[in-house]
Design an enzyme around this catalytic site. Sequence first.
Site, short mmCIF file in Angstrom:
data_model
loop_
_atom_site.label_atom_id
_atom_site.label_comp_id
_atom_site.label_asym_id
_atom_site.label_seq_id
_atom_site.Cartn_x
_atom_site.Cartn_y
_atom_site.Cartn_z
N ASP A 33 0.85 -1.19 0.00
CA ASP A 33 0.00 0.00 0.00
C ASP A 33 0.89 1.25 0.00
O ASP A 33 1.89 1.31 0.72
CB ASP A 33 -0.93 -0.01 1.22
CG ASP A 33 -2.08 0.96 1.08
OD1 ASP A 33 -3.23 0.50 0.98
OD2 ASP A 33 -1.84 2.19 1.06
N HIS A 103 -10.27 -5.32 -3.31
CA HIS A 103 -8.93 -5.55 -2.74
C HIS A 103 -9.06 -5.92 -1.27
O HIS A 103 -9.97 -5.49 -0.58
CB HIS A 103 -8.02 -4.33 -2.90
CG HIS A 103 -8.61 -3.05 -2.37
ND1 HIS A 103 -9.54 -2.32 -3.08
CD2 HIS A 103 -8.42 -2.40 -1.21
CE1 HIS A 103 -9.88 -1.27 -2.36
NE2 HIS A 103 -9.23 -1.28 -1.21
P1 5GP Z 1 -9.78 1.40 0.31
O1 5GP Z 1 -10.04 2.62 1.15
O2 5GP Z 1 -10.41 1.52 -1.05
O3 5GP Z 1 -10.12 0.12 1.02
O4 5GP Z 1 -8.21 1.33 0.16
C1 5GP Z 1 -7.52 1.77 -0.96
C2 5GP Z 1 -6.05 1.68 -0.61
O5 5GP Z 1 -5.32 1.83 -1.81
C3 5GP Z 1 -5.57 2.78 0.35
O6 5GP Z 1 -5.04 2.21 1.51
C4 5GP Z 1 -4.54 3.56 -0.48
O7 5GP Z 1 -3.42 3.97 0.29
C5 5GP Z 1 -4.15 2.55 -1.54
N1 5GP Z 1 -3.74 3.15 -2.79
C6 5GP Z 1 -4.43 4.10 -3.49
N2 5GP Z 1 -3.77 4.42 -4.62
C7 5GP Z 1 -2.66 3.65 -4.64
C8 5GP Z 1 -1.57 3.54 -5.58
O8 5GP Z 1 -1.50 4.20 -6.61
N3 5GP Z 1 -0.60 2.63 -5.27
C9 5GP Z 1 -0.63 1.87 -4.13
N4 5GP Z 1 0.38 1.03 -3.93
N5 5GP Z 1 -1.64 1.96 -3.24
C10 5GP Z 1 -2.64 2.84 -3.49
#
Ligand code: 5GP
Length: 116
Positions: A33, A103
């Site tokens: 992440d 995810h």
């Molecule tokens: P959600 O809130 O949708 O469950 O989590 C999305 C996650 O994706 C977040 O923890 C955020 O830091 C991660 N994330 C968002 N954009 C990117 C990216 O471009 N690369 C990586 N490695 N992680 C990302």
Amino acid sequence: MGVDPNCIFCKIVAGQIPSRKVHEDDELLVFHDIAPWAPVHVLIVPKEHIVSMYDTDAAAHAPLMGRMMALAPQLMRQLGVHNGFRIVVNTGQDGGQEVGHLHMHVMGGPRPWAKG
Ligand code: 5GP
Ligand code: ZN
């Protein structure tokens, strides 16, 4: 395999956006992440564009979801996490999901953590 050209995780799967990869197989990609909440924080992502867990179908996706779950302890062992870990799957708006591509967050490492 379904892909959304505007989806950030589809772009990571396609190699159009760089990521720190941990694991790749025919169905899954795992990478660190970008904004970790814990010393070790990886995302297990199906290569297919599925919007969220709400959009899965038990018959069609149970094997995929089983593989995601089963991979988590393997990854944690591989990354040196031996003292426990947490799995989170934010789902939909009220679930706090920010990226609309299914995810699984897997977090571990010594506390304190930034969040959670
Ligand atoms: P959600 O809130 O949708 O469950 O989590 C999305 C996650 O994706 C977040 O923890 C955020 O830091 C991660 N994330 C968002 N954009 C990117 C990216 O471009 N690369 C990586 N490695 N992680 C990302
Ligand atoms: Zn996608």
